[in-house]
Design a protein around this motif. Structure first.
Motif, short mmCIF file in Angstrom:
data_model
loop_
_atom_site.label_atom_id
_atom_site.label_comp_id
_atom_site.label_asym_id
_atom_site.label_seq_id
_atom_site.Cartn_x
_atom_site.Cartn_y
_atom_site.Cartn_z
N ARG A 107 0.83 -1.20 0.00
CA ARG A 107 0.00 0.00 0.00
C ARG A 107 0.86 1.25 0.00
NH1 ARG A 107 -2.70 -4.03 -0.58
NH2 ARG A 107 -4.93 -4.17 -0.12
N LYS A 108 1.11 1.76 -1.18
CA LYS A 108 1.78 3.05 -1.40
C LYS A 108 1.01 3.77 -2.49
CE LYS A 108 6.63 1.85 -0.34
NZ LYS A 108 8.01 1.80 -0.93
N PRO A 109 0.98 5.11 -2.45
CA PRO A 109 0.24 5.83 -3.50
C PRO A 109 0.67 5.44 -4.92
CG PRO A 109 0.80 7.32 -1.72
CD PRO A 109 1.48 6.02 -1.40
N ARG A 110 2.00 5.29 -5.13
CA ARG A 110 2.47 4.93 -6.47
C ARG A 110 1.95 3.57 -6.89
NH1 ARG A 110 6.58 5.60 -10.26
NH2 ARG A 110 7.52 3.69 -11.05
N TYR A 111 1.97 2.60 -5.97
CA TYR A 111 1.52 1.26 -6.31
C TYR A 111 0.00 1.20 -6.43
CZ TYR A 111 6.30 -0.18 -5.16
OH TYR A 111 7.65 -0.33 -5.13
N ASP A 112 -0.70 1.97 -5.61
CA ASP A 112 -2.16 2.04 -5.74
C ASP A 112 -2.54 2.59 -7.11
OD1 ASP A 112 -2.40 1.08 -3.17
OD2 ASP A 112 -2.75 3.06 -2.26
N GLU A 113 -1.82 3.62 -7.55
CA GLU A 113 -2.10 4.22 -8.86
C GLU A 113 -1.79 3.25 -10.00
OE1 GLU A 113 0.26 7.74 -8.87
OE2 GLU A 113 -0.87 8.68 -7.23
N LEU A 114 -0.70 2.50 -9.86
CA LEU A 114 -0.38 1.50 -10.88
C LEU A 114 -1.48 0.46 -11.01
CD1 LEU A 114 3.43 0.77 -10.33
CD2 LEU A 114 2.38 1.76 -12.36
N ARG A 115 -1.95 0.00 -9.87
CA ARG A 115 -3.00 -1.02 -9.88
C ARG A 115 -4.27 -0.48 -10.54
NH1 ARG A 115 -4.31 -5.72 -6.84
NH2 ARG A 115 -6.54 -6.00 -6.49
N ALA A 116 -4.64 0.76 -10.22
CA ALA A 116 -5.84 1.34 -10.80
C ALA A 116 -5.67 1.62 -12.29
CB ALA A 116 -6.18 2.64 -10.06
N ASP A 117 -4.47 2.01 -12.69
CA ASP A 117 -4.22 2.41 -14.08
C ASP A 117 -4.05 1.22 -15.01
OD1 ASP A 117 -3.64 4.14 -16.25
OD2 ASP A 117 -1.49 3.89 -15.90
N LEU A 118 -3.35 0.18 -14.55
CA LEU A 118 -2.93 -0.89 -15.46
C LEU A 118 -3.74 -2.17 -15.31
CD1 LEU A 118 0.93 -0.38 -15.23
CD2 LEU A 118 -0.64 0.43 -17.00
N GLY A 119 -4.62 -2.23 -14.32
CA GLY A 119 -5.54 -3.35 -14.21
C GLY A 119 -4.86 -4.69 -14.03
N SER A 175 12.90 -17.74 -19.75
CA SER A 175 12.53 -16.50 -19.05
C SER A 175 11.07 -16.19 -19.33
CB SER A 175 13.43 -15.33 -19.50
OG SER A 175 12.96 -14.12 -18.92
N TYR A 176 10.19 -16.77 -18.53
CA TYR A 176 8.77 -16.45 -18.67
C TYR A 176 8.47 -15.04 -18.15
CZ TYR A 176 3.73 -17.02 -18.67
OH TYR A 176 2.39 -16.86 -18.92
N ARG A 177 9.37 -14.52 -17.31
CA ARG A 177 9.17 -13.19 -16.74
C ARG A 177 8.82 -12.14 -17.80
NH1 ARG A 177 13.58 -10.09 -17.13
NH2 ARG A 177 13.33 -7.91 -16.51
N LEU A 178 9.53 -12.14 -18.91
CA LEU A 178 9.28 -11.11 -19.91
C LEU A 178 7.91 -11.25 -20.55
CD1 LEU A 178 12.64 -10.46 -21.79
CD2 LEU A 178 11.55 -9.13 -19.98
N THR A 179 7.38 -12.47 -20.62
CA THR A 179 6.03 -12.65 -21.13
C THR A 179 5.03 -11.89 -20.27
OG1 THR A 179 6.60 -14.85 -21.97
CG2 THR A 179 4.27 -14.38 -21.67
N VAL A 180 5.26 -11.89 -18.97
CA VAL A 180 4.39 -11.17 -18.04
C VAL A 180 4.65 -9.67 -18.13
CG1 VAL A 180 3.76 -10.87 -15.62
CG2 VAL A 180 4.33 -13.15 -16.48
N PHE A 181 5.92 -9.29 -18.14
CA PHE A 181 6.26 -7.86 -18.10
C PHE A 181 5.84 -7.15 -19.39
CE2 PHE A 181 9.22 -4.19 -18.02
CZ PHE A 181 8.87 -3.69 -16.79
N ASP A 182 5.92 -7.84 -20.51
CA ASP A 182 5.61 -7.20 -21.79
C ASP A 182 4.14 -6.85 -21.95
OD1 ASP A 182 8.24 -7.21 -22.56
OD2 ASP A 182 8.08 -8.95 -23.87
N ALA A 183 3.29 -7.28 -21.02
CA ALA A 183 1.89 -6.86 -21.05
C ALA A 183 1.72 -5.41 -20.63
CB ALA A 183 1.05 -7.76 -20.15
N LEU A 184 2.76 -4.85 -19.99
CA LEU A 184 2.70 -3.44 -19.59
C LEU A 184 3.03 -2.55 -20.78
CD1 LEU A 184 4.57 -3.47 -16.15
CD2 LEU A 184 2.15 -3.84 -16.62
N PRO A 185 2.60 -1.30 -20.75
CA PRO A 185 2.95 -0.38 -21.83
C PRO A 185 4.39 0.09 -21.71
CG PRO A 185 1.72 0.78 -20.14
CD PRO A 185 1.72 -0.68 -19.73
N ARG A 186 4.93 0.57 -22.80
CA ARG A 186 6.26 1.21 -22.83
C ARG A 186 7.36 0.27 -22.35
NH1 ARG A 186 2.38 4.37 -20.89
NH2 ARG A 186 2.96 3.97 -18.72
N THR A 187 7.27 -0.98 -22.77
CA THR A 187 8.29 -1.98 -22.44
C THR A 187 9.00 -2.40 -23.73
OG1 THR A 187 6.68 -3.78 -22.65
CG2 THR A 187 7.01 -2.85 -20.46
#
Length: 376
Positions: A107-119, A175-187
């Protein structure tokens, strides 16, 4: 003529905190754990997006051996704090069987905003990475070297791969990690840019349009740091073994020195189309050190160990100057002997051969990761 950059080094790693009894993730570590971590390591260890994660960062160092020494201290501190509460840290970019839907975010403002913004894309971000910063004071040089260094990022990714499992299933990727990370924008790979001014205009347009607050929301595989006068590589998985992490740092630092030396001789590494670099990025993600990457100079597939041997030859002179030749040449052992992804699969196979069921075999993988983290 641009002055030679300092090529100082800093390393950031993200770890997962597991319960020693169940080997599952600790979804909400008790507050006393973080208090103990701060007492031992101060601000060098911080909470990450998910509560089951911890991030550490070294200070600024002149050499990879010095950065490795501090990273060993940080790993030891996290392990000591975790042990007091029945926990253990692992350095793997995914957990072998934990489920992302069961995790809770910090629970941090930055992380709360990420959760709300990126679903959902950010909710399933149950992944860890390793970021290496190299000091490059001149802003335009930072961009020039970023453009050229993109060619080598798949090689670093292959050597670091530590995320073969996802929610109890072998993904068949190193490296399955990048499969997950690449769902974010600007990656992914950065845009080829002509100058730092062009980069600033790109960031300012996104900020001005209300898409992002600042440059920290650009999550390229390699980027100019928004906080430090550094170039930051972010493509790599977190290495389970400290010695492998030091090798990734040595490769990146030596690469920066090599590319600068080319520039000082009025030469440069060829810039290839992003599609060709992305092909190698995928092949590294899929096969790790057991596969082949495209040698774009010859337009042929080449075994990763052969390419690493060529890379060591290319960077050895710089590594000698920078004092990290031993760490650089360790890449040869990784390429020949396998990465964390290979060792995790081997631990699973050994457990199955010994009669372990599916759940017990995955717990054996976690045990191997715990051992490797503390073998420092």
């Amino acid at each position: 003529m641009i002055d030679r950059p300092s090529l100082t080094i800093g390393i950031e790693e993200e770890y997962l905190i597991v319960d020693r009894e169940s080997r599952d993730l600790v979804r909400e570590p008790c507050p006393a754990f973080h208090e103990r971590l701060e007492a031992l390591l101060g601000q060098r260890a911080t909470r990450e997006y998910l509560q089951c994660q911890v991030e550490v960062g070294t200070g600024i160092h002149r050499s990879v051996p010095a950065a490795r020494g501090e990273l060993a201290e940080l790993r030891a501190g996290v392990a000591a704090a975790a042990a007091e509460f029945g926990y253990a840290p692992i350095a793997a970019s995914t957990h072998p069987f934990a489920r992302w839907r069961e995790q809770t975010h910090t629970r941090k403002p930055r992380y709360d905003e990420l959760r709300a913004d990126l679903g959902l894309a950010v909710r399933r971000l149950l992944i860890c990475g390793c970021h290496v910063h190299v000091g490059i004071e001149d802003e335009d040089l930072r961009i020039d070297l970023m453009n050229q260094a993109a060619y080598f990022l798949p090689h670093l990714l292959a050597l670091s791969s530590s995320s073969p499992y996802w929610e109890g299933e072998d993904t068949q990727l190193a490296s399955y990690r990048l499969t997950v990370f690449d769902a974010l924008p600007r990656t992914g790979l950065p845009d080829p840019l002509a100058s730092f001014g062009e980069y600033r205009r790109l960031v300012d347009q996104l900020v001005g349009a209300g898409c992002i607050e600042d440059a920290t929301k650009i999550w390229w595989d390699i980027r100019p740091s928004a906080k430090f006068p550094t170039l930051e590589q972010r493509v790599t998985d977190v290495c389970s073994r400290l010695e492998d992490a030091a090798t990734i740092a040595a490769l990146f630092q030596s690469l920066m020195g090599f590319l600068f030396r080319l520039r000082s001789r009025n030469q440069r590494w060829r810039i290839y189309p992003a599609t060709l670099i992305r092909e190698n990025r995928w092949r590294a993600q899929r096969y790790g050190v057991g596969g082949k990457l495209v040698d774009h100079g010859r337009a042929v597939l080449a075994p990763l160990p052969d390419l690493i041997e060529e890379l060591i030859d290319l960077l050895s002179e710089e590594a000698e100057v920078l004092g990290c030749h031993a760490e650089l040449t360790h890449a040869r052992r990784i390429a020949a002997g396998g990465t964390s992804a290979d060792r995790q699969r081997a631990a699973h196979a050994e457990a199955v051969a010994a009669g372990a069921g599916p759940e017990a075999a995955l717990r054996a993988v976690v045990d191997r990761l715990i051992e490797e983290f503390t073998a420092i």
